[in-house]
Design an enzyme around this catalytic site. Structure first.
Site, short mmCIF file in Angstrom:
data_model
loop_
_atom_site.label_atom_id
_atom_site.label_comp_id
_atom_site.label_asym_id
_atom_site.label_seq_id
_atom_site.Cartn_x
_atom_site.Cartn_y
_atom_site.Cartn_z
N ARG A 121 -59.70 -0.16 31.56
CA ARG A 121 -59.32 1.21 31.22
C ARG A 121 -59.34 2.15 32.42
O ARG A 121 -58.71 3.18 32.43
CB ARG A 121 -60.28 1.78 30.16
CG ARG A 121 -60.30 0.99 28.87
CD ARG A 121 -61.47 1.41 28.02
NE ARG A 121 -62.71 1.08 28.73
CZ ARG A 121 -63.91 1.51 28.37
NH1 ARG A 121 -64.05 2.31 27.34
NH2 ARG A 121 -64.98 1.17 29.05
N GLN A 148 -73.24 27.99 40.57
CA GLN A 148 -71.78 28.06 40.70
C GLN A 148 -71.22 26.68 40.98
O GLN A 148 -71.89 25.85 41.58
CB GLN A 148 -71.39 28.94 41.90
CG GLN A 148 -71.59 30.40 41.74
CD GLN A 148 -71.07 31.18 42.95
OE1 GLN A 148 -71.67 32.15 43.32
NE2 GLN A 148 -69.97 30.78 43.54
N ASN A 200 -67.57 25.55 42.74
CA ASN A 200 -66.37 26.06 43.37
C ASN A 200 -65.43 24.92 43.74
O ASN A 200 -65.84 23.76 43.84
CB ASN A 200 -66.72 26.88 44.63
CG ASN A 200 -67.54 28.10 44.29
OD1 ASN A 200 -67.29 28.77 43.30
ND2 ASN A 200 -68.56 28.37 45.09
N ARG A 254 -62.22 24.19 57.86
CA ARG A 254 -62.85 25.31 57.15
C ARG A 254 -64.33 25.26 57.50
O ARG A 254 -64.97 24.24 57.37
CB ARG A 254 -62.68 25.16 55.64
CG ARG A 254 -61.25 25.34 55.16
CD ARG A 254 -61.24 25.20 53.63
NE ARG A 254 -59.92 25.26 53.08
CZ ARG A 254 -59.47 26.26 52.33
NH1 ARG A 254 -60.25 27.30 52.06
NH2 ARG A 254 -58.26 26.23 51.83
N HIS A 306 -70.00 27.58 57.39
CA HIS A 306 -70.55 28.67 56.59
C HIS A 306 -71.93 28.35 56.03
O HIS A 306 -72.26 27.19 55.77
CB HIS A 306 -69.61 28.97 55.42
CG HIS A 306 -68.20 29.19 55.83
ND1 HIS A 306 -67.14 28.58 55.20
CD2 HIS A 306 -67.66 29.94 56.84
CE1 HIS A 306 -66.01 28.95 55.79
NE2 HIS A 306 -66.30 29.77 56.78
N LYS A 355 -76.24 22.96 48.53
CA LYS A 355 -74.87 22.62 48.12
C LYS A 355 -74.78 21.11 47.94
O LYS A 355 -75.39 20.35 48.68
CB LYS A 355 -73.84 22.99 49.19
CG LYS A 355 -73.58 24.43 49.39
CD LYS A 355 -72.46 24.58 50.43
CE LYS A 355 -72.36 25.99 50.93
NZ LYS A 355 -71.39 26.10 52.02
N HIS A 388 -72.14 24.51 56.72
CA HIS A 388 -71.26 23.47 56.19
C HIS A 388 -69.81 23.78 56.52
O HIS A 388 -69.39 24.94 56.49
CB HIS A 388 -71.43 23.35 54.67
CG HIS A 388 -70.41 22.47 54.05
ND1 HIS A 388 -69.32 22.97 53.36
CD2 HIS A 388 -70.28 21.12 54.04
CE1 HIS A 388 -68.58 21.95 52.94
NE2 HIS A 388 -69.14 20.83 53.33
N TYR A 441 -67.66 22.04 45.05
CA TYR A 441 -68.95 22.40 45.63
C TYR A 441 -69.85 22.87 44.50
O TYR A 441 -69.47 23.75 43.74
CB TYR A 441 -68.83 23.60 46.58
CG TYR A 441 -67.73 23.58 47.60
CD1 TYR A 441 -68.05 23.47 48.95
CD2 TYR A 441 -66.40 23.73 47.23
CE1 TYR A 441 -67.05 23.52 49.91
CE2 TYR A 441 -65.40 23.76 48.17
CZ TYR A 441 -65.73 23.65 49.51
OH TYR A 441 -64.74 23.68 50.45
N ASP A 469 -62.60 32.44 60.45
CA ASP A 469 -63.43 31.37 61.01
C ASP A 469 -63.37 31.33 62.53
O ASP A 469 -64.33 30.92 63.19
CB ASP A 469 -63.04 30.02 60.42
CG ASP A 469 -63.56 29.82 59.00
OD1 ASP A 469 -64.41 30.62 58.55
OD2 ASP A 469 -63.12 28.86 58.34
#
Length: 183
Positions: free
Chosen positions: A23, A46, A48, A59, A62, A72, A119, A132, A168
């Site tokens: 399956r 959260q 995200n 990216r 941060h 995270k 990160h 995230y 950034d």
């Protein structure tokens, strides 16, 4: 879930044990009980999602400052990325060290990122998507970042950088006065 310590204290690679049959497949991606065994005490606040179109895009890097520092858990659900964490905890033996892992839909790997880490990631395949999980609400007044190309950190990105946001590009370089994060 299988946890393997990374060379940065408190960070983990998370592998799964998928079950497959005719399956398709099934795998547990999150389990409070199992995550508690590696030190996760806070609840999720959260979840995200990000989508990045072009390979080579970066990216990051941060983080959120106390009292809004966050744990995270990051997973790639489509495509492939080189995911990077940097230890910014001033009193850590791995202060300003970095580690990267390939995350992809195929390997189903995740990264557990403790409080006090920056990160970011570089997209290795076009149209890559990440989810995230965060233990703190996003707090704009407490966000921080370091530059992706900071020579004091020395991240070795696998591809030439094809795209990065103006924001950034403006992040500060670490210098002799950088105090890191005190949790």
């Amino acid at each position: 879930m299988l946890f393997k310590s990374l060379p940065l204290a408190g960070a983990y690679k998370i592998d799964v044990e998928p079950f497959s049959d005719h399956r398709g497949s099934f795998a547990r991606l999150f389990c409070v009980k199992e995550l508690k065994e590696i030190g996760l005490e806070k609840s999720l606040r959260q979840i995200n999602f990000s989508s990045t179109l072009k390979a080579g895009t970066i990216r990051g890097m941060h983080y959120q400052k106390p009292p809004h520092a966050e744990v995270k858990i990051v997973r790639c659900i489509k495509g492939k990325v080189f995911d990077v964490v940097v230890d910014l905890r001033f009193d850590s033996p791995t202060f300003l060290h970095w580690h990267g892992e390939i995350l992809s839909r195929e390997n189903m790997r995740g990264i557990y990122i403790p409080e006090g880490f920056a990160h970011g990631f570089q997209v290795l395949e076009p149209e890559s998507e990440l989810i995230y999980l965060h233990t703190a609400d996003y707090s704009p007044g407490f966000e921080g970042a370091v530059r992706y190309d900071d020579p004091c950190i020395g991240i070795e990105w696998p591809l030439e950088v094809t795209d990065i946001s103006e924001r950034d590009l403006q992040h500060p370089l670490v210098d002799n006065d950088f105090e890191g994060i005190k949790l």
